[in-house]
Design an enzyme around this catalytic site. Sequence first.
Site, mmCIF file in Angstrom:
data_model
loop_
_atom_site.group_PDB
_atom_site.id
_atom_site.type_symbol
_atom_site.label_atom_id
_atom_site.label_comp_id
_atom_site.label_asym_id
_atom_site.label_seq_id
_atom_site.Cartn_x
_atom_site.Cartn_y
_atom_site.Cartn_z
ATOM 1 N N GLN A 50 10.339 74.107 19.295
ATOM 2 C CA GLN A 50 11.759 73.801 19.155
ATOM 3 C C GLN A 50 12.016 72.310 19.360
ATOM 4 O OE1 GLN A 50 13.868 76.421 21.890
ATOM 5 N NE2 GLN A 50 14.412 77.776 20.196
ATOM 6 N N TRP A 79 16.873 74.480 18.746
ATOM 7 C CA TRP A 79 16.370 73.591 17.692
ATOM 8 C C TRP A 79 17.288 72.384 17.467
ATOM 9 C CZ3 TRP A 79 16.064 78.896 17.517
ATOM 10 C CH2 TRP A 79 14.786 79.445 17.406
ATOM 11 N N VAL A 85 27.069 64.315 26.783
ATOM 12 C CA VAL A 85 27.004 65.767 26.927
ATOM 13 C C VAL A 85 25.570 66.192 27.231
ATOM 14 C CG1 VAL A 85 27.488 67.985 25.823
ATOM 15 C CG2 VAL A 85 28.869 65.980 25.241
ATOM 16 N N LEU A 86 25.439 67.125 28.161
ATOM 17 C CA LEU A 86 24.144 67.750 28.454
ATOM 18 C C LEU A 86 24.119 69.140 27.845
ATOM 19 C CD1 LEU A 86 21.417 68.010 29.973
ATOM 20 C CD2 LEU A 86 22.731 68.807 31.959
ATOM 21 N N SER A 118 10.387 74.597 25.022
ATOM 22 C CA SER A 118 9.659 75.126 23.867
ATOM 23 C C SER A 118 9.169 73.969 23.014
ATOM 24 C CB SER A 118 10.560 76.049 23.038
ATOM 25 O OG SER A 118 9.992 76.288 21.761
ATOM 26 N N CYS A 142 19.413 95.920 19.501
ATOM 27 C CA CYS A 142 20.391 95.048 20.151
ATOM 28 C C CYS A 142 21.766 95.189 19.492
ATOM 29 C CB CYS A 142 19.927 93.592 20.104
ATOM 30 S SG CYS A 142 18.530 93.245 21.196
#
Length: 384
Positions: A203, A179, A172-173, A200, A355
Amino acid sequence: MSASKAVLADLLTEAGVAVDGDHPWDIRVSDERLFHDILLRKNLGLGEGYMRGWWNCDRVDEFICRVLRTGAENRVRDSWRLVVKALPALVCNLQSLSRARVVARRHYDLGNDLFQAFLDPHLQYSCAYYKGMDGSPDNQSDEAVARDLETAQEAKMRLICDKLDLQPGDRVLDIGCGWGGLARFMAEERGCSVVGVNISKRQIAFGREFCAGLPVEIREQDYRRLNESFDKIVSVGMFEHVGPKNYATFMRTVARCLKPDGLFLLHTIGSNTSGPGLDPWIATYIFPNGCLPSIAEVAKATEKHFVMEDLHNFGPYYDRTLMSWLRNFRRAWPSLRGAYGDRFKRMWEYYLQSCAGAFRARDIQLWQFLFTPIGRKQPECRFG
């Protein structure tokens, strides 16, 4: 009363919001420069005014929701300053290889302590799946909010695994693996081997330790550099950083890497309309160069490569997710204050609440798309 205040007070009245009123969603203004600034710079002025302490509100989330539901913000004339600010998104590729790391440095690399403080133990920084779960952060204890958030995030990851029909041994990609929480879940729960790509540094460092001992490889690599074969591909909460000028490139990359009998799941926040999708306050203070895709833009980018098997909208759950993050953040704030400061607190609380209000008003959405390569047999329906 100033002319600016009179104009805005009338618009807010239409939304059921009063200036210096008694309801939790009413705003209390301590500096009347706010009114002129909002007329000049719309939501950028509104957000910066909150960060400066020019106005307060007990329920920013509900204030934003009410304003968006009535369309009051659309009746404030666009400022030339906002038009100029949006021009780079229209003309330039703000998410090019050289620019892509800006959001990693300014947001995702803020500090793992911050994100661990308000996310669930799997560090899922995307919408949880609360289907079948009663309750609301408004009437739950801190402990119940955190417990339900963890349960709902596990349900989201399990939903993704089911839609992808993950089987032991699948390679799986995970594009934009955060994280490493989803990669770890897929390896532990479904017996997959996972390659996660991310840009990142903080991360990546955390994810490598978080997934130690599992068949998980986390690479510091831009998605555009990928050229190898995978059974399944997933991308959660990353497409918002791809940008319209790169949607076709992103989908070509996925098509290049996905086996002919594979499955691809895309989980993204989305806009109801096509366009640059540039929120100036979010773009300035939270997600530099971010852009929300529309369904039309996703469909256009995929039409040469994939069949859309399923489109699932569970945006209303993002409201509850964000309000749960807010509760966790406020509970943890005493331990964060020394590193981040009170101005950051106001900024982060405004981010989470605004948001939440936008999702509550259905102004923005959360979509999961499931795609198959053109010519593949339709998979069995395992959708939520």
